[in-house]
Design a protein around this motif. Structure first.
Motif, mmCIF file in Angstrom:
data_model
loop_
_atom_site.group_PDB
_atom_site.id
_atom_site.type_symbol
_atom_site.label_atom_id
_atom_site.label_comp_id
_atom_site.label_asym_id
_atom_site.label_seq_id
_atom_site.Cartn_x
_atom_site.Cartn_y
_atom_site.Cartn_z
ATOM 1 N N ALA A 193 -6.552 -15.867 6.864
ATOM 2 C CA ALA A 193 -7.461 -14.990 6.127
ATOM 3 C C ALA A 193 -7.772 -13.739 6.927
ATOM 4 C CB ALA A 193 -8.740 -15.731 5.764
ATOM 5 N N LYS A 194 -7.922 -13.867 8.235
ATOM 6 C CA LYS A 194 -8.195 -12.708 9.071
ATOM 7 C C LYS A 194 -6.988 -11.777 9.124
ATOM 8 C CE LYS A 194 -11.628 -14.743 12.113
ATOM 9 N NZ LYS A 194 -11.945 -15.099 13.480
ATOM 10 N N SER A 195 -5.801 -12.331 9.189
ATOM 11 C CA SER A 195 -4.611 -11.490 9.300
ATOM 12 C C SER A 195 -4.325 -10.731 8.019
ATOM 13 C CB SER A 195 -3.400 -12.324 9.705
ATOM 14 O OG SER A 195 -3.057 -13.222 8.663
ATOM 15 N N THR A 196 -4.693 -11.270 6.851
ATOM 16 C CA THR A 196 -4.428 -10.546 5.615
ATOM 17 C C THR A 196 -5.314 -9.318 5.486
ATOM 18 O OG1 THR A 196 -5.971 -11.952 4.405
ATOM 19 C CG2 THR A 196 -3.643 -12.577 4.351
ATOM 20 N N LYS A 197 -6.458 -9.294 6.152
ATOM 21 C CA LYS A 197 -7.311 -8.123 6.116
ATOM 22 C C LYS A 197 -6.713 -6.980 6.929
ATOM 23 C CE LYS A 197 -11.647 -10.497 5.371
ATOM 24 N NZ LYS A 197 -12.993 -10.758 5.887
ATOM 25 N N LEU A 198 -5.855 -7.302 7.868
ATOM 26 C CA LEU A 198 -5.282 -6.291 8.735
ATOM 27 C C LEU A 198 -3.948 -5.748 8.237
ATOM 28 C CD1 LEU A 198 -6.047 -7.982 12.163
ATOM 29 C CD2 LEU A 198 -7.359 -6.210 11.013
ATOM 30 N N VAL A 199 -3.417 -6.329 7.178
ATOM 31 C CA VAL A 199 -2.129 -5.876 6.656
ATOM 32 C C VAL A 199 -2.308 -4.511 6.010
ATOM 33 C CG1 VAL A 199 -0.281 -6.387 5.017
ATOM 34 C CG2 VAL A 199 -1.334 -8.224 6.302
ATOM 35 N N ILE A 200 -1.358 -3.651 6.214
ATOM 36 C CA ILE A 200 -1.408 -2.305 5.667
ATOM 37 C C ILE A 200 -1.448 -2.387 4.141
ATOM 38 C CG2 ILE A 200 -0.156 -0.124 5.507
ATOM 39 C CD1 ILE A 200 1.091 -0.818 8.215
ATOM 40 N N PRO A 201 -2.363 -1.643 3.499
ATOM 41 C CA PRO A 201 -2.476 -1.711 2.036
ATOM 42 C C PRO A 201 -1.188 -1.387 1.295
ATOM 43 C CG PRO A 201 -4.354 -0.568 2.954
ATOM 44 C CD PRO A 201 -3.400 -0.821 4.084
ATOM 45 N N ILE A 202 -0.361 -0.520 1.842
ATOM 46 C CA ILE A 202 0.898 -0.178 1.174
ATOM 47 C C ILE A 202 1.803 -1.407 1.098
ATOM 48 C CG2 ILE A 202 2.995 1.206 1.385
ATOM 49 C CD1 ILE A 202 1.201 3.356 2.678
ATOM 50 N N ILE A 203 1.819 -2.211 2.143
ATOM 51 C CA ILE A 203 2.634 -3.429 2.130
ATOM 52 C C ILE A 203 2.086 -4.411 1.113
ATOM 53 C CG2 ILE A 203 3.381 -5.400 3.514
ATOM 54 C CD1 ILE A 203 3.370 -3.509 5.937
ATOM 55 N N LEU A 204 0.766 -4.538 1.016
ATOM 56 C CA LEU A 204 0.163 -5.417 0.021
ATOM 57 C C LEU A 204 0.519 -4.972 -1.392
ATOM 58 C CD1 LEU A 204 -3.384 -6.055 1.502
ATOM 59 C CD2 LEU A 204 -1.501 -7.671 1.315
ATOM 60 N N ILE A 205 0.443 -3.675 -1.642
ATOM 61 C CA ILE A 205 0.796 -3.156 -2.962
ATOM 62 C C ILE A 205 2.262 -3.437 -3.250
ATOM 63 C CG2 ILE A 205 1.097 -1.015 -4.260
ATOM 64 C CD1 ILE A 205 -1.417 0.007 -2.779
ATOM 65 N N TYR A 206 3.120 -3.205 -2.285
ATOM 66 C CA TYR A 206 4.552 -3.431 -2.478
ATOM 67 C C TYR A 206 4.827 -4.889 -2.842
ATOM 68 C CZ TYR A 206 9.557 -3.387 -1.619
ATOM 69 O OH TYR A 206 10.913 -3.490 -1.763
ATOM 70 N N ARG A 207 4.139 -5.806 -2.175
ATOM 71 C CA ARG A 207 4.354 -7.233 -2.450
ATOM 72 C C ARG A 207 3.845 -7.641 -3.827
ATOM 73 N NH1 ARG A 207 2.340 -9.631 3.342
ATOM 74 N NH2 ARG A 207 4.117 -8.909 4.560
ATOM 75 N N LYS A 208 2.776 -6.991 -4.313
ATOM 76 C CA LYS A 208 2.156 -7.387 -5.573
ATOM 77 C C LYS A 208 2.822 -6.764 -6.796
ATOM 78 C CE LYS A 208 -1.910 -9.140 -3.847
ATOM 79 N NZ LYS A 208 -2.070 -10.541 -3.961
ATOM 80 N N LEU A 209 3.533 -5.657 -6.633
ATOM 81 C CA LEU A 209 4.153 -5.003 -7.787
ATOM 82 C C LEU A 209 5.239 -5.873 -8.396
ATOM 83 C CD1 LEU A 209 4.537 -1.268 -6.756
ATOM 84 C CD2 LEU A 209 3.095 -2.199 -8.547
ATOM 85 N N ARG A 210 5.277 -5.867 -9.706
ATOM 86 C CA ARG A 210 6.295 -6.630 -10.421
ATOM 87 C C ARG A 210 7.221 -5.688 -11.183
ATOM 88 N NH1 ARG A 210 5.019 -10.488 -7.509
ATOM 89 N NH2 ARG A 210 3.384 -11.934 -8.081
ATOM 90 N N LEU A 211 7.631 -4.606 -10.525
ATOM 91 C CA LEU A 211 8.483 -3.607 -11.145
ATOM 92 C C LEU A 211 9.891 -3.707 -10.586
ATOM 93 C CD1 LEU A 211 6.056 -0.565 -10.902
ATOM 94 C CD2 LEU A 211 6.492 -1.979 -12.899
ATOM 95 N N ARG A 212 10.818 -3.160 -11.353
ATOM 96 C CA ARG A 212 12.209 -3.187 -10.917
ATOM 97 C C ARG A 212 12.430 -2.253 -9.719
ATOM 98 N NH1 ARG A 212 17.421 -1.980 -14.739
ATOM 99 N NH2 ARG A 212 18.975 -2.441 -13.169
ATOM 100 N N TYR A 213 11.859 -1.061 -9.770
ATOM 101 C CA TYR A 213 12.036 -0.066 -8.705
ATOM 102 C C TYR A 213 10.733 0.098 -7.930
ATOM 103 C CZ TYR A 213 16.112 1.054 -11.519
ATOM 104 O OH TYR A 213 17.275 0.977 -12.221
ATOM 105 N N ALA A 220 10.095 0.001 -4.699
ATOM 106 C CA ALA A 220 10.183 0.857 -3.505
ATOM 107 C C ALA A 220 10.086 2.325 -3.908
ATOM 108 C CB ALA A 220 11.485 0.600 -2.754
ATOM 109 N N LEU A 221 10.750 2.679 -4.998
ATOM 110 C CA LEU A 221 10.690 4.052 -5.486
ATOM 111 C C LEU A 221 9.285 4.389 -5.975
ATOM 112 C CD1 LEU A 221 12.372 6.583 -6.074
ATOM 113 C CD2 LEU A 221 12.820 5.642 -8.327
ATOM 114 N N THR A 222 8.629 3.451 -6.628
ATOM 115 C CA THR A 222 7.265 3.671 -7.119
ATOM 116 C C THR A 222 6.289 3.880 -5.970
ATOM 117 O OG1 THR A 222 7.740 2.286 -9.036
ATOM 118 C CG2 THR A 222 5.430 2.679 -8.525
ATOM 119 N N VAL A 223 6.331 3.017 -4.976
ATOM 120 C CA VAL A 223 5.425 3.140 -3.838
ATOM 121 C C VAL A 223 5.702 4.428 -3.065
ATOM 122 C CG1 VAL A 223 4.767 2.104 -1.629
ATOM 123 C CG2 VAL A 223 5.016 0.669 -3.650
ATOM 124 N N SER A 224 6.953 4.736 -2.821
ATOM 125 C CA SER A 224 7.261 5.968 -2.088
ATOM 126 C C SER A 224 6.871 7.202 -2.894
ATOM 127 C CB SER A 224 8.734 6.021 -1.699
ATOM 128 O OG SER A 224 9.547 6.015 -2.856
#
Length: 106
Positions: A11-31, A33-37
């Motif tokens: 639980a402590k380590s998930t607070k330190l994860v970069i928000p961009i990585i969290l968003i990337y993991r949660k997206l359910r889109l085909r592209y 990486a292109l969306t996040v970038s």
């Protein structure tokens, strides 16, 4: 004395994860990486166009070019002041916790 709330190391380590990585993991889109970038790069491009074209264009035309603070034209000081005023108006909204739902917690 109240007992301290225990958190697992995971639980402590998930607070330190970069928000961009969290968003990337949660997206359910085909592209995803292109969306996040795109959400990273497009605001930078818009900011560069705004500052280079608009603000520098105003300075070239002679709008508030005098410097009361060495190296900083008055147009830039006025722009910075306006942005601080806008930040003051939205300060309370920025301090509120973001919207969360059951779907985004997992």
């Amino acid at each position: 004395m109240a007992a301290k709330h225990f958190q697992s190391p995971e639980a402590k380590s998930t607070k330190l994860v970069i928000p961009i990585i969290l968003i990337y993991r949660k997206l359910r889109l085909r592209y995803k990486a292109l969306t996040v970038s795109g959400f990273i790069i497009l605001p930078m491009i818009a900011g560069m166009l705004y500052s280079h074209r608009f603000l520098n264009g105003l300075l070239e035309k002679g709008w508030l070019p005098h410097t009361h603070i060495p190296g900083t034209p008055d147009a830039v000081l006025l722009h910075t002041g306006l942005m601080l005023i806008l930040l003051g108006f939205t300060y309370q909204a920025l301090r509120r916790p973001p919207f969360t739902s059951k779907a985004t917690e997992n």
